[in-house]
Design a protein around this motif. Structure first.
Motif, PDB file in Angstrom:
ATOM      1  N   ILE A   1      42.693  43.599  42.420  1.00  0.00           N
ATOM      2  CA  ILE A   1      43.149  44.990  42.422  1.00  0.00           C
ATOM      3  C   ILE A   1      44.622  45.052  42.828  1.00  0.00           C
ATOM      4  N   ALA A   2      44.997  44.274  43.841  1.00  0.00           N
ATOM      5  CA  ALA A   2      46.406  44.216  44.250  1.00  0.00           C
ATOM      6  C   ALA A   2      47.262  43.624  43.136  1.00  0.00           C
ATOM      7  N   GLN A   3      46.729  42.624  42.436  1.00  0.00           N
ATOM      8  CA  GLN A   3      47.458  42.050  41.303  1.00  0.00           C
ATOM      9  C   GLN A   3      47.664  43.101  40.210  1.00  0.00           C
ATOM     10  N   ALA A   4      46.594  43.830  39.883  1.00  0.00           N
ATOM     11  CA  ALA A   4      46.682  44.850  38.835  1.00  0.00           C
ATOM     12  C   ALA A   4      47.691  45.932  39.202  1.00  0.00           C
ATOM     13  N   GLU A   5      47.688  46.325  40.457  1.00  0.00           N
ATOM     14  CA  GLU A   5      48.629  47.354  40.909  1.00  0.00           C
ATOM     15  C   GLU A   5      50.072  46.883  40.742  1.00  0.00           C
ATOM     16  N   ALA A   6      50.336  45.624  41.106  1.00  0.00           N
ATOM     17  CA  ALA A   6      51.687  45.075  40.981  1.00  0.00           C
ATOM     18  C   ALA A   6      52.097  44.953  39.516  1.00  0.00           C
ATOM     19  N   MET A   7      51.177  44.504  38.663  1.00  0.00           N
ATOM     20  CA  MET A   7      51.490  44.364  37.242  1.00  0.00           C
ATOM     21  C   MET A   7      51.682  45.720  36.582  1.00  0.00           C
ATOM     22  N   ASP A   8      50.890  46.686  37.000  1.00  0.00           N
ATOM     23  CA  ASP A   8      50.968  48.021  36.413  1.00  0.00           C
ATOM     24  C   ASP A   8      52.330  48.665  36.666  1.00  0.00           C
ATOM     25  N   ARG A   9      52.930  48.357  37.814  1.00  0.00           N
ATOM     26  CA  ARG A   9      54.220  48.960  38.167  1.00  0.00           C
ATOM     27  C   ARG A   9      55.346  48.499  37.248  1.00  0.00           C
ATOM     28  N   VAL A  10      55.251  47.276  36.717  1.00  0.00           N
ATOM     29  CA  VAL A  10      56.371  46.735  35.935  1.00  0.00           C
ATOM     30  C   VAL A  10      56.068  46.633  34.443  1.00  0.00           C
ATOM     31  N   ALA A  11      54.822  46.839  34.048  1.00  0.00           N
ATOM     32  CA  ALA A  11      54.437  46.629  32.648  1.00  0.00           C
ATOM     33  C   ALA A  11      55.086  47.659  31.732  1.00  0.00           C
ATOM     34  N   PRO A  12      55.667  47.220  30.610  1.00  0.00           N
ATOM     35  CA  PRO A  12      56.167  48.178  29.622  1.00  0.00           C
ATOM     36  C   PRO A  12      55.016  49.010  29.066  1.00  0.00           C
TER      37      PRO A  12
END
Length: 462
Positions: A191-202
């Motif tokens: 979940i923490a990984q998804a949150e971090a990826m979601d912030r930068v994903a185009p």
């Protein structure tokens, strides 16, 4: 439409597979006749394995090496030579070269006889390249009718701390990808990984989570629901153990995220357990069977053939023929900083185009082949995995991925620790984070290294 009738499923799978098995021998003979006298006299004279080591990209080179070891970085290029001067085929397979005893059966035989082979994808690829060149045809024409000229592809990486997963998304997007696949593991919080990826994903970029098919419905269901919150979440592969088909149905019914099966029985295609199915590291005939089964069930398939650019070309030739091959296919072609083919096959808006020319449409750069075959290979250097639970224990343990059966140990806490597991039950949403600690000149590090010689060390949480 899916059917839950066991007899209907069995009849459906048996009929589809039998029809494919029946046509392949006749197809091989037809291709040989088309090639005329040269094809009938063609013989394999030797198979040269060339194991290469190309550097990873700086963004993840150290972490990938520590996580999976040298075997993941290596690839083997197989050159299948014939009694016709200059006529040879190329295979590109992940990992070190196989034992040469596996290659002896091909020597002295006609390559047309091996088109229907279901083993050794690296050799299967070289055979298709060779036969297609002999006939002056592209590989896809040996497989079937072309239905598309480009296919969607996905990047791949390993599980890393959240800030590093964000870097992976940025890196993949710059390479032209719109999808990233990775195996979640029990030492990071997905979940923490998804949150971090979601912030930068185009916008439109998606992540494919592989859940390793090792946990039960009760453990995984809340994690899948939580992942739905993030726009970056794209699909779930192998969500739970394969011996719980009812659990797969419940997972599929409770989430809007597509469920993909890989390490699951083919009966799941017709049984309502999956939205799609994967053909992993499979020769053409096996992938063709899965395509036919999926077409009858009305679901898509995904190909996962790990290797470089030549390997990706082989994948694309198949995916341009298989009607159901519409899921973003996984290949590792952009994982290394360079390659041994003269052609590059760039990724544009998540797609790669079908190469042109006979065979795979790939030519070998022999200078680069020699360079990377003799390139220095990194060796294991001691480091400690530090697994820290919030409000819980901190675990210190050694990890050498180059030891036998240890390549994937970082994914599973029990395999990594090899003993009683402290802290909460292993799960993919525990409040935990792992880092690699490597400071051999530090007295603190050296003391901990000595303490972990016989197993993991646990420090209680504060």
């Amino acid at each position: 439409m899916f059917t839950n009738s066991f007899m209907q499923r069995r009849e459906f799978l048996t009929t589809t597979a039998a029809s494919l098995c029946a046509i392949r021998p006749a197809f091989c003979e037809t291709m040989k006749q088309r090639g005329g006298r040269m094809a009938s006299r063609l013989r394999i004279t030797s198979i040269e394995p060339h194991t290469i080591c190309i550097p990873y990209h700086p963004v993840n080179h150290d972490y990938l090496f520590k996580y999976h070891g040298i075997k993941l970085q290596l690839r083997t290029i197989y050159i299948v030579k014939t009694n016709q001067p200059g006529l040879e085929g190329y295979g590109d397979a992940w990992g070190p070269a196989m034992d040469e005893s596996n290659l002896e059966k091909y020597i002295g035989t006609n390559p047309f006889e091996w088109l229907a082979d279901t083993k050794l994808i690296g050799i299967n690829m070289a055979i298709y390249d060779l036969v297609a060149k002999c006939l002056d045809l592209p590989v896809w024409k040996l497989i079937g009718a072309k239905v598309r000229n480009k296919v969607p592809v996905s990047a791949w990486t390993c599980s890393r701390p959240p800030r590093m997963m964000a870097e992976e998304v940025t890196h993949a997007a710059k390479q032209g990808y719109t999808w990233l696949k990775y195996h979640v593991d029990e030492v990071q919080n997905v979940i923490a990984q998804a949150e971090a990826m979601d912030r930068v994903a185009p916008e439109g970029f998606k992540v494919h989570y592989d859940f390793n098919a090792n946990q039960d419905f009760e453990t995984v269901a809340p994690v899948v629901k939580e992942l739905e919150r993030f726009a970056v979440s794209g699909r779930i592969e192998d969500p739970i153990v394969a011996d719980d088909p009812d659990g797969w149905v419940k997972i599929r019914d409770m989430t809007d995220l597509p469920i993909l099966g890989h390490h699951a029985p083919t009966s799941f295609v017709a049984g309502g357990q999956v939205d799609g199915i994967m053909s992993g590291h499979a020769p053409v005939r096996q992938a063709a069977k899965l395509d036919a089964i999926a077409e009858q069930a009305g679901i898509p398939i995904m190909l996962q053939n790990a290797g470089g650019t030549m390997n990706q070309s082989f994948l694309v030739h198949q995916a341009c023929v298989f009607k159901t091959a519409t899921i973003d296919h996984v290949n590792l072609a952009r994982m290394w900083v360079d390659d041994i083919s003269n052609e590059q096959m760039p990724v544009t808006n998540g797609y790669v185009e079908l190469p042109r020319g006979p065979g795979l449409g790939m030519t070998l750069n022999r200078g680069k082949l020699a360079k990377y075959e003799h390139a220095p290979r990194r060796t294991y250097e001691p480091f400690i995995v530090v697994i820290k639970y919030a409000d819980g224990p901190t675990i210190y343990v050694r990890h050498n991925p180059d030891l036998p059966n240890s390549t994937d140990n970082m994914r599973f806490l029990g395999r990594l620790i090899k003993g009683e597991i402290p802290g909460p039950k292993p799960a993919y949403d525990n409040d935990v984070k792992a880092e690699f600690w490597q400071e051999p000149n530090s007295s603190e590090w050296q003391q901990m290294w000595n303490r972990t010689v016989s197993g993991h060390v646990v420090k209680a949480g504060t």
